[in-house]
Write an enzyme that holds these catalytic residues in place. Sequence first.
Site, PDB file in Angstrom:
ATOM      1  CG  ASP A   1      -1.345   0.617   1.065  1.00 33.43           C
ATOM      2  OD1 ASP A   1      -2.216   1.036   0.326  1.00 33.43           O
ATOM      3  OD2 ASP A   1      -2.429   0.436   1.812  1.00 33.43           O
TER       4      ASP A   1
ATOM      5  N   GLY B   1       1.019   4.154   1.508  1.00 38.04           N
ATOM      6  CA  GLY B   1       1.594   5.747   2.870  1.00 38.04           C
ATOM      7  C   GLY B   1       0.466   6.383   2.593  1.00 38.04           C
TER       8      GLY B   1
ATOM      9  CG  ASP C   1      -4.651   6.855  -2.852  1.00 34.80           C
ATOM     10  OD1 ASP C   1      -3.462   7.101  -1.862  1.00 34.80           O
ATOM     11  OD2 ASP C   1      -5.671   6.979  -1.864  1.00 34.80           O
TER      12      ASP C   1
ATOM     13  CG  ASP D   1      -5.723  -4.576   2.128  1.00 33.47           C
ATOM     14  OD1 ASP D   1      -5.576  -4.430   3.078  1.00 33.47           O
ATOM     15  OD2 ASP D   1      -6.436  -4.018   0.397  1.00 33.47           O
TER      16      ASP D   1
ATOM     17  CB  CYS E   1     -12.879 -24.429   9.412  1.00 30.05           C
ATOM     18  SG  CYS E   1     -11.750 -23.572   9.284  1.00 30.05           S
TER      19      CYS E   1
ATOM     20  CB  CYS F   1      -7.544 -23.522   9.505  1.00 32.49           C
ATOM     21  SG  CYS F   1      -8.343 -23.027  11.479  1.00 32.49           S
TER      22      CYS F   1
ATOM     23  CB  CYS G   1     -10.682 -25.953  12.894  1.00 27.79           C
ATOM     24  SG  CYS G   1     -11.085 -24.481  13.107  1.00 27.79           S
TER      25      CYS G   1
ATOM     26  CG  HIS H   1     -10.816 -19.922  12.787  1.00 26.83           C
ATOM     27  ND1 HIS H   1     -11.207 -21.066  12.459  1.00 26.83           N
ATOM     28  CD2 HIS H   1     -11.683 -19.423  13.000  1.00 26.83           C
ATOM     29  CE1 HIS H   1     -13.090 -20.707  11.891  1.00 26.83           C
ATOM     30  NE2 HIS H   1     -12.951 -19.859  12.444  1.00 26.83           N
TER      31      HIS H   1
HETATM   32 ZN   LIG Z   1     -10.506 -22.831  11.339  1.00 22.91          ZN
END
Ligand SMILES: [Zn+2]
Length: 397
Positions: A79, A81, A158, A287, A325, A327, A330, A356
């Site tokens: 990004d 700044g 910007d 993002d 989930c 992940c 989990c 997670h």
């Molecule tokens: Zn998870």
Amino acid sequence: MARVGTITTPHGAIQTPAFIPVGTKATVKAVLPEAMADLGAQALLANAYHLYLQPGSDVLDEAGGLAQFMNWPGPTITDSGGFQVLSLGVGFKKVLAMDAQTFRRDDVIADNKERLAHVDDEGVTFKSHIDGSMHRFTPEISMKVQHEIGADIIFAFDECTTLHNTRRYQELAMDRTLAWAVRCLDEHKRLTDERSTKPYQALFGVIQGAQYEDLRKKAAGDLGGLESSGQSFDGFGIGGALDKDSLGTIVSWVNQVLPEDKPKHLLGIGAPEDLFVGVENGIDTFDCVLASRIARTSAVYTMEGRFNLSNSAYKRDFTAIDDECDCYTCTHYTRAYMHHVFRGKEIIASTLATIHNERFIVRLVDQMRQALLDGNFADMKADFLGRYKHRSGQSRD
Ligand SMILES: [Zn+2]
């Protein structure tokens, strides 16, 4: 306007739509890069303002660029700044309120003697939030800093406004952003030639214009067709003041005007319901720092909505945070364990909760991509929103 695509960078490809996790200071707080790759992150976004202040963009240049420095072998984004010098510098809250406030006084910024950032036509002078030292960002300095940091995708400098600014101020800020865009293209071209041994960095322009249709469309038209030094923007970021209720409308105004063949990034948006709105209005990448920031306060996403693991209701809950989930957290830990480590202020709590939340958001956008390919996006969206309890969130770091 929803679409699937591939963004190709010198450090690899990004299959879109995609959510890009944020590692503001060249680290996703509490999580190893390997874990970010395992949870499906295709790219990471860091911040030029923070890395300029610490450790200094010259250090990253010497290290071989952001990806090498932070041990993240995939694509990276910075990004510019602009948002940070104007928000942190001015002392706005980090989380922009997405509901339009009742007052709309033109500068909270300009009238305030305590302000830490001063905008003029050349650039922005600001006070470091770290040690109070004075600094100046101009389009040229932002380009130099981002070239030294060396991310695959960088953003034009910007002037980011808020919903508090008046229409007149939005117009002035937009004119300034357009003038700065030309300077960014010129300097980007010069630096690209000067540093020709480095991998090519794609430059994205940033579309401002707040909640005004004519301003948003004008900004998209001006920047979309802009060419200077034989250089045009490689993609676009949609930024600035975005009222949650009009997010989809604003994005669709802009994307109707911008060139169709270039990537569109929605800056700082990451609440699940907002991601659907972005995707269906033609956004390719997102993002947002929210997923990791709320994780460290014990707030986690699930298919049923958000909840706090530190709540005593979870002391003896031996189920996963979200049983749908996949992940690492989990599949290996329970809500009871997570409750225990949050209550005990154990460092691992942030690590596990962040894994997670990032997986939840990355996977949600991946599922949108798959649904688009399968032609059942509308059903998938209705299914998800039918279960998920809304919470707002726009957050850049
Ligand atoms: Zn998870």
